[in-house]
Design an enzyme around this catalytic site. Sequence first.
Site, PDB file in Angstrom:
ATOM      1  N   ALA A 135       0.957  -1.155  -0.079  1.00  0.00           N
ATOM      2  CA  ALA A 135      -0.029   0.146   0.128  1.00  0.00           C
ATOM      3  C   ALA A 135       0.973   1.233  -0.165  1.00  0.00           C
ATOM      4  CB  ALA A 135      -0.759  -0.074   1.071  1.00  0.00           C
ATOM      5  N   HIS A 136       0.308   2.490   0.026  1.00  0.00           N
ATOM      6  CA  HIS A 136       1.045   3.934  -0.228  1.00  0.00           C
ATOM      7  C   HIS A 136       1.849   4.134   0.882  1.00  0.00           C
ATOM      8  CE1 HIS A 136      -3.108   6.018   1.394  1.00  0.00           C
ATOM      9  NE2 HIS A 136      -2.346   5.086   2.365  1.00  0.00           N
TER      10      HIS A 136
END
Length: 343
Positions: free
Chosen positions: A235-236
């Site tokens: 994820a980011h």
Amino acid sequence: MNLSLAEIADLVHGRLAGDPAARATGVASLTAAGPGDVAFARKDTLSQAAGFKGACLLAPESVPGVANQILVADPQLAFAAVLRIVETERRSLPSGVHPSATVAATAQLAAGVAIGPSATVGEYAVIGENTAICAGAHIGDHVHIGPGGLVYPGVVIRERVTIGRNVIIHPNTTIGGDGFGFVPSHGRQVKMPQVGAVRIGDDVEIGCNCTIDRGAIEDTVIENGVKTDNHCHVAHNCRIGENTILVAYTRIGGSTVIGKNCILAEDAAVTDHVTIGDNSIVTATARVSKSWPAGSVLGGSPAMPFDEAKRVVMAQTRVPKALREITDLREKVNKILQHLGLA
């Protein structure tokens, strides 16, 4: 493949015991090898090498009765070098720029770059020497890919992603998709624009159908030597440390830091804003919901030290028997109370 045993010995830096002019034309497993095949045996499989019928055996020590052997400290690693020759011969890669490819006028293609059918290369993208972009891949605007890369069919690399040297990205992976960022407002979810990017180091390999999200503000970072299996999600704003391995279906939540030389086994999950220290292992199906120091070995859901997780699992297997025993005891107590007139 058609190599003399002398050429193979030179390739793997091994010592040949046998006929240097004999030739090998294929590869096989130890027990399936036939005439012309190269195979390998580790110390724990040397007993299976008796009666070996292949062209050449890669082994850590001499095996009696085998005519042609190449002795090397790590036979499996030597075998990998032979396999690379076979792979190169069997793998079909693009050559030059295919007429159906779309390459922006501002893109820079170094010497030896190959662009396959229907691939696209965006504005101001920079592709390093001897990198191959296979059919249908998309390279976004301002993407930088270092020398020696291999981008397989169907890969999407969105804008402003930076990728180092000798990186392999397998089919249908997406790098630089938007991170999952939303803010609730008046009963609806408002999208937070994701304006960071992704930075990938050297010698990274990313499996099929993986997703690595761009950062919300700062970049998502995959450091040198990281290897991911298929179906992994990063994820980011995550950082994955050097030489860490993510096995199939590993999922990592946003802003999480995974240290160097870690192993996250199949179907491991790590929640957001967690740090896992260097040289840690997260065993299969574990669920990590808090930070852990370097050298941790974790298992279970929620994750705990692996030895403790094993005791929990063993205790769980005893629960049905314990419940039956409790039920039996209740029945016996009730009968006694009834007999005494107390129930």
